[in-house]
Design an enzyme around this catalytic site. Sequence first.
Site, PDB file in Angstrom:
ATOM      1  CB  CYS A 221      -4.289   4.056  -0.047  1.00  0.00           C
ATOM      2  SG  CYS A 221      -4.586   3.968   1.728  1.00  0.00           S
TER       3      CYS A 221
ATOM      4  CE  LYS B 210      -6.937  -3.292   8.062  1.00  0.00           C
ATOM      5  NZ  LYS B 210      -5.827  -2.788   7.306  1.00  0.00           N
TER       6      LYS B 210
ATOM      7  NE  ARG C 284      -6.245   5.139   4.998  1.00  0.00           N
ATOM      8  CZ  ARG C 284      -5.240   6.014   4.981  1.00  0.00           C
ATOM      9  NH1 ARG C 284      -5.204   6.984   4.099  1.00  0.00           N
ATOM     10  NH2 ARG C 284      -4.270   5.929   5.872  1.00  0.00           N
TER      11      ARG C 284
ATOM     12  CB  SER D  94      -4.096  -0.720  15.356  1.00  0.00           C
ATOM     13  OG  SER D  94      -4.952   0.154  14.628  1.00  0.00           O
TER      14      SER D  94
ATOM     15  CE  LYS E 106      -7.400  -1.039   4.670  1.00  0.00           C
ATOM     16  NZ  LYS E 106      -6.115  -0.789   4.011  1.00  0.00           N
TER      17      LYS E 106
ATOM     18  CD  GLU F 234     -14.827  -3.987  -2.990  1.00  0.00           C
ATOM     19  OE1 GLU F 234     -13.968  -4.623  -3.617  1.00  0.00           O
ATOM     20  OE2 GLU F 234     -14.887  -2.748  -2.981  1.00  0.00           O
TER      21      GLU F 234
ATOM     22  CB  CYS G  62      -1.642   5.058   3.578  1.00  0.00           C
ATOM     23  SG  CYS G  62      -1.579   3.458   4.375  1.00  0.00           S
TER      24      CYS G  62
ATOM     25  CE1 TYR H   7      -0.319  -4.616  14.335  1.00  0.00           C
ATOM     26  CE2 TYR H   7      -2.685  -4.570  14.751  1.00  0.00           C
ATOM     27  CZ  TYR H   7      -1.603  -4.245  13.962  1.00  0.00           C
ATOM     28  OH  TYR H   7      -1.805  -3.560  12.793  1.00  0.00           O
TER      29      TYR H   7
ATOM     30  CB  CYS I  73      -0.946   0.012   1.197  1.00  0.00           C
ATOM     31  SG  CYS I  73      -2.257   1.252   1.006  1.00  0.00           S
TER      32      CYS I  73
HETATM   33  C1  PBG Z   1      -3.643   0.613   4.828  1.00  0.00           C
HETATM   34  C2  PBG Z   1      -3.682  -0.173   6.059  1.00  0.00           C
HETATM   35  C3  PBG Z   1      -4.482   0.079   7.174  1.00  0.00           C
HETATM   36  C4  PBG Z   1      -4.179  -0.900   8.121  1.00  0.00           C
HETATM   37  C5  PBG Z   1      -3.254  -1.749   7.552  1.00  0.00           C
HETATM   38  N1  PBG Z   1      -2.938  -1.272   6.271  1.00  0.00           N
HETATM   39  C6  PBG Z   1      -5.573   0.977   7.446  1.00  0.00           C
HETATM   40  C7  PBG Z   1      -5.677   2.341   7.060  1.00  0.00           C
HETATM   41  O1  PBG Z   1      -4.948   3.182   7.608  1.00  0.00           O
HETATM   42  O2  PBG Z   1      -6.558   2.635   6.251  1.00  0.00           O
HETATM   43  C8  PBG Z   1      -4.792  -0.965   9.474  1.00  0.00           C
HETATM   44  C9  PBG Z   1      -4.323  -1.992  10.365  1.00  0.00           C
HETATM   45  C10 PBG Z   1      -4.664  -1.795  11.780  1.00  0.00           C
HETATM   46  O3  PBG Z   1      -5.402  -0.864  12.176  1.00  0.00           O
HETATM   47  O4  PBG Z   1      -4.192  -2.601  12.563  1.00  0.00           O
HETATM   48  N2  PBG Z   1      -2.572   0.344   4.064  1.00  0.00           N
END
Ligand code: PBG
Length: 325
Positions: free
Chosen positions: A130, A248, A217, A274, A195, A233, A122, A313, A120
């Site tokens: 992105c 996700k 986004r 996260s 996503k 999708e 970003c 994580y 990606c």
């Molecule tokens: C985008 C990306 C994101 C996450 C992983 N890759 C999200 C975003 O900022 O749109 C999020 C993962 C997480 O929150 O643990 N490349």
Amino acid sequence: MQFPEYRARRMRRTEALRKLVRETQLDAADFIYPLFVVPGRGVRQEVPSMPGVHHLSVDTAVEDAERAAELGVPAVILFGIPEHKDKVGSEAWDEGGVVQKAIRAVKKAQPGLVVIADACFCEYTDHGHCGVLAEKEVDNDATLENLGRVALSYARAGVDLVAPSGMMDGFVGFVRDVLDEGGFEQLPIMAYSAKYASAFYGPFREAAQSAPSFGDRRAYQMDPANSDEAMREITLDVSEGADIVMVKPALAYLDVIRRAREEFELPVAAYNVSGEYAMLRAAGERGWIDYDRTVLEVLTSIKRAGADMILTYHAVEAARLLKRG
Ligand code: PBG
């Protein structure tokens, strides 16, 4: 009072009986461990909003990958934070970029570990979106060209799985074609298919320094209210050649994971993101919940919903907890 023939509590009386009828077995082999790789050497810097998660240089990332492998975690996914950000995120496809270096180093140290790399932009663009910007929007097709470059550079570095995550239209088919033309027709793709434009990514954006500098986004990630659209999708990504599809985040989307499991035959991955991690950490630190138990309960729920693998994580600590029994 007439009791029913079936007394549900009979099979709950001892741990041995409970084990016998347990429907979902959580296992270290279900986990994929995310690692954030930064330039430098000997770096191990904790992400403030994600206690227990660190920015790692290539050498310390190898150490953490080894620790995961020793505990039976079969895969890691690499995210990179570049030296310099620019308008298009060109460091993302640099052969000498941190992710490309980490792929080589982890594969060398742990050939048996599956190394996945997130593709990606970003983290690599100075505006945090992105892909390539045209005015105030991400230009889909120009972004695909660059995504192809990233995928090829990962392939050349020896990655085991490419994970394009930008939610551009046609991204899976495009990456598939580029890999095939480059002689990598055996390299599989894990697609971030469904996503969502989620507030649960907050701590990741701090960790990856990837918050968009303007706007959000929502023009490319999905509306949290939709699940039929998620199936569309996934259908597209399957038709374009995805080998694994992903939902996700995980916790607020367990119904979507379940639908994906029932409607598709491909392996389904779920990303325990996260914000989901940070919530347990924060409440655990305050003593408001029993952290270890909630970790296993959450991961079990994601597997029970139908995920074949979980990006989390918690992977290393959960593997350790499972080992303890
Ligand atoms: C985008 C990306 C994101 C996450 C992983 N890759 C999200 C975003 O900022 O749109 C999020 C993962 C997480 O929150 O643990 N490349």
